[in-house]
Design a protein around this motif. Structure first.
Motif, PDB file in Angstrom:
ATOM      1  N   UNK A 130       0.808  -1.219   0.000  1.00 42.56           N
ATOM      2  CA  UNK A 130       0.000   0.000   0.000  1.00 42.56           C
ATOM      3  C   UNK A 130       0.844   1.275   0.000  1.00 42.56           C
ATOM      4  N   UNK A 131       2.020   1.215  -0.586  1.00 44.05           N
ATOM      5  CA  UNK A 131       2.919   2.361  -0.573  1.00 44.05           C
ATOM      6  C   UNK A 131       2.328   3.553  -1.307  1.00 44.05           C
ATOM      7  N   UNK A 132       1.510   3.290  -2.315  1.00 45.62           N
ATOM      8  CA  UNK A 132       0.919   4.398  -3.084  1.00 45.62           C
ATOM      9  C   UNK A 132      -0.153   5.145  -2.295  1.00 45.62           C
ATOM     10  N   UNK A 133      -0.519   4.679  -1.104  1.00 51.27           N
ATOM     11  CA  UNK A 133      -1.497   5.389  -0.282  1.00 51.27           C
ATOM     12  C   UNK A 133      -0.871   6.569   0.446  1.00 51.27           C
ATOM     13  N   UNK A 134       0.443   6.650   0.489  1.00 54.53           N
ATOM     14  CA  UNK A 134       1.115   7.827   1.012  1.00 54.53           C
ATOM     15  C   UNK A 134       1.499   7.753   2.478  1.00 54.53           C
ATOM     16  N   UNK A 135       2.525   8.548   2.831  1.00 57.41           N
ATOM     17  CA  UNK A 135       3.070   8.535   4.191  1.00 57.41           C
ATOM     18  C   UNK A 135       2.069   9.022   5.226  1.00 57.41           C
ATOM     19  N   UNK A 136       1.179   9.954   4.850  1.00 53.65           N
ATOM     20  CA  UNK A 136       0.186  10.430   5.822  1.00 53.65           C
ATOM     21  C   UNK A 136      -0.752   9.300   6.222  1.00 53.65           C
ATOM     22  N   UNK A 137      -1.128   8.486   5.251  1.00 51.53           N
ATOM     23  CA  UNK A 137      -1.965   7.321   5.580  1.00 51.53           C
ATOM     24  C   UNK A 137      -1.214   6.374   6.498  1.00 51.53           C
ATOM     25  N   UNK A 138       0.077   6.168   6.224  1.00 50.88           N
ATOM     26  CA  UNK A 138       0.868   5.283   7.068  1.00 50.88           C
ATOM     27  C   UNK A 138       0.907   5.799   8.508  1.00 50.88           C
ATOM     28  N   UNK A 139       1.149   7.085   8.679  1.00 52.74           N
ATOM     29  CA  UNK A 139       1.181   7.668  10.015  1.00 52.74           C
ATOM     30  C   UNK A 139      -0.151   7.486  10.741  1.00 52.74           C
ATOM     31  N   UNK A 140      -1.243   7.517  10.012  1.00 50.78           N
ATOM     32  CA  UNK A 140      -2.556   7.428  10.649  1.00 50.78           C
ATOM     33  C   UNK A 140      -2.791   6.076  11.306  1.00 50.78           C
ATOM     34  N   UNK A 141      -1.938   5.106  10.989  1.00 50.75           N
ATOM     35  CA  UNK A 141      -2.052   3.786  11.598  1.00 50.75           C
ATOM     36  C   UNK A 141      -1.430   3.709  12.987  1.00 50.75           C
ATOM     37  N   UNK A 142      -0.755   4.778  13.408  1.00 52.70           N
ATOM     38  CA  UNK A 142      -0.047   4.767  14.680  1.00 52.70           C
ATOM     39  C   UNK A 142      -0.611   5.826  15.616  1.00 52.70           C
ATOM     40  N   UNK A 143      -0.460   5.616  16.918  1.00 50.24           N
ATOM     41  CA  UNK A 143      -0.934   6.611  17.882  1.00 50.24           C
ATOM     42  C   UNK A 143      -0.054   7.856  17.854  1.00 50.24           C
ATOM     43  N   UNK A 144      -0.601   8.951  18.320  1.00 50.94           N
ATOM     44  CA  UNK A 144       0.171  10.198  18.389  1.00 50.94           C
ATOM     45  C   UNK A 144       0.683  10.477  19.799  1.00 50.94           C
ATOM     46  N   UNK A 145       0.209   9.716  20.782  1.00 50.54           N
ATOM     47  CA  UNK A 145       0.594   9.949  22.166  1.00 50.54           C
ATOM     48  C   UNK A 145       1.873   9.251  22.560  1.00 50.54           C
ATOM     49  N   UNK A 146       2.113   9.113  23.866  1.00 46.59           N
ATOM     50  CA  UNK A 146       3.356   8.509  24.357  1.00 46.59           C
ATOM     51  C   UNK A 146       3.374   6.995  24.158  1.00 46.59           C
TER      52      UNK A 146
END
Length: 285
Positions: free
Chosen positions: A81-97
């Protein structure tokens, strides 16, 4: 598909609905991305190998109070799914600690994945790798593809057909387009067990000290000791895990002829010697 559904639904039904569930889960992440719910890049990746215990190890790592799991253990961004972009990849991870990471076994095998990872993740990224006896791994992989409904050839014929299936036709989808699976990924029973060449790709891109490489033999024999090493490698305080319950354990449908096992052992002989040299030590198999 959660554990309850896997137990209740027959395998054939699960094979039919799996692609839709697979895409739906990733579509939810697309919605999170579009609504601004983007996370951060992972601190570590569990690269593989496939059918070597990665799901079990990832589950145990994520039971540590200092970790925060990805929304999906196997994101497949750097291979499918590389063509979905890095922002999509980041959305799979939490933003907190909390330390976060994912486990996609194809990353170790797919050549493009290593370069994409190096282009996206910082040089401080940590990599955990489980390697399994390539003979056992190949056989387990074959029966896994049988269960999923992809493999229809007998084992001996599937091994003989591997070069043709995974060569020029490797990019041909297998009929479940939502999963983005290819013949090159699904039928590389021998190819996935050539570990030395796969590791060398990563060693050329990241410092050697960024890698913790263990065998599934030792992991399942000494899970507490291996997990303690993983915790230390990731910079986590030691944490006693609950009892280990292996995940995604395959069931073989029929006996494997000894001549097939002997053939595979001979096939991997030179690859195993190359791997032992690369890792500076004998292999448990």
């Amino acid at each position: 598909m959660d554990a309850v559904a896997r137990k209740m639904l027959p395998q054939q039904v699960r094979n039919l609905i799996r692609p839709e569930v697979y895409l739906a889960r990733r579509g939810v992440q697309k919605l999170r991305q579009l609504t601004g719910q983007s996370g951060r890049l992972p601190d570590f990746l569990l690269l593989g190998a496939q059918k070597a215990g990665t799901t079990t190890l990832y589950d145990l790592i994520m039971r540590h109070p200092g970790t925060a799991p990805a929304r999906t253990k196997e994101i497949s961004y750097f291979d499918r799914f590389h063509n979905w972009g890095a922002d999509w990849y980041r959305s799979n991870f939490p933003s907190g600690p909390g330390l976060t990471g994912e486990a996609t076994p194809c990353y170790l095998f797919v050549p493009e994945a290593a370069r994409r990872i190096a282009d996206t993740l910082p040089q401080t990224t940590r990599f955990v790798i489980l390697l399994r006896n390539p003979v056992d791994r190949a056989i387990s992989h074959y029966f896994h593809e049988r269960r999923l409904g992809y493999e229809r050839l007998p084992l001996a014929e599937a091994l003989e057909a591997e070069p043709a299936r995974t060569g020029q036709e490797a990019a041909v989808l297998l009929g479940r387009r939502h999963e983005h699976r290819t013949q090159g990924q699904s039928f590389a029973y021998v190819g996935r067990g050539r570990y030395a060449e796969q590791l060398e790709r990563y060693f050329a891109l990241f410092p050697r000290e960024n890698f913790l490489i263990e065998t599934s033999d030792r992991f399942f024999a000494e899970p507490r000791a291996v997990l303690a090493e993983v915790h230390a490698f990731l910079g986590l305080a030691d944490h006693a895990p609950p009892p280990v319950r292996p995940r995604n354990v395959g069931v073989y449908a029929g006996r494997v002829a000894p001549e097939i096992t002997a053939h595979l052992a001979d096939t991997f002989r030179n690859d195993n010697a190359r791997l032992a040299d690369l890792l500076n030590g004998p292999l448990p198999w």
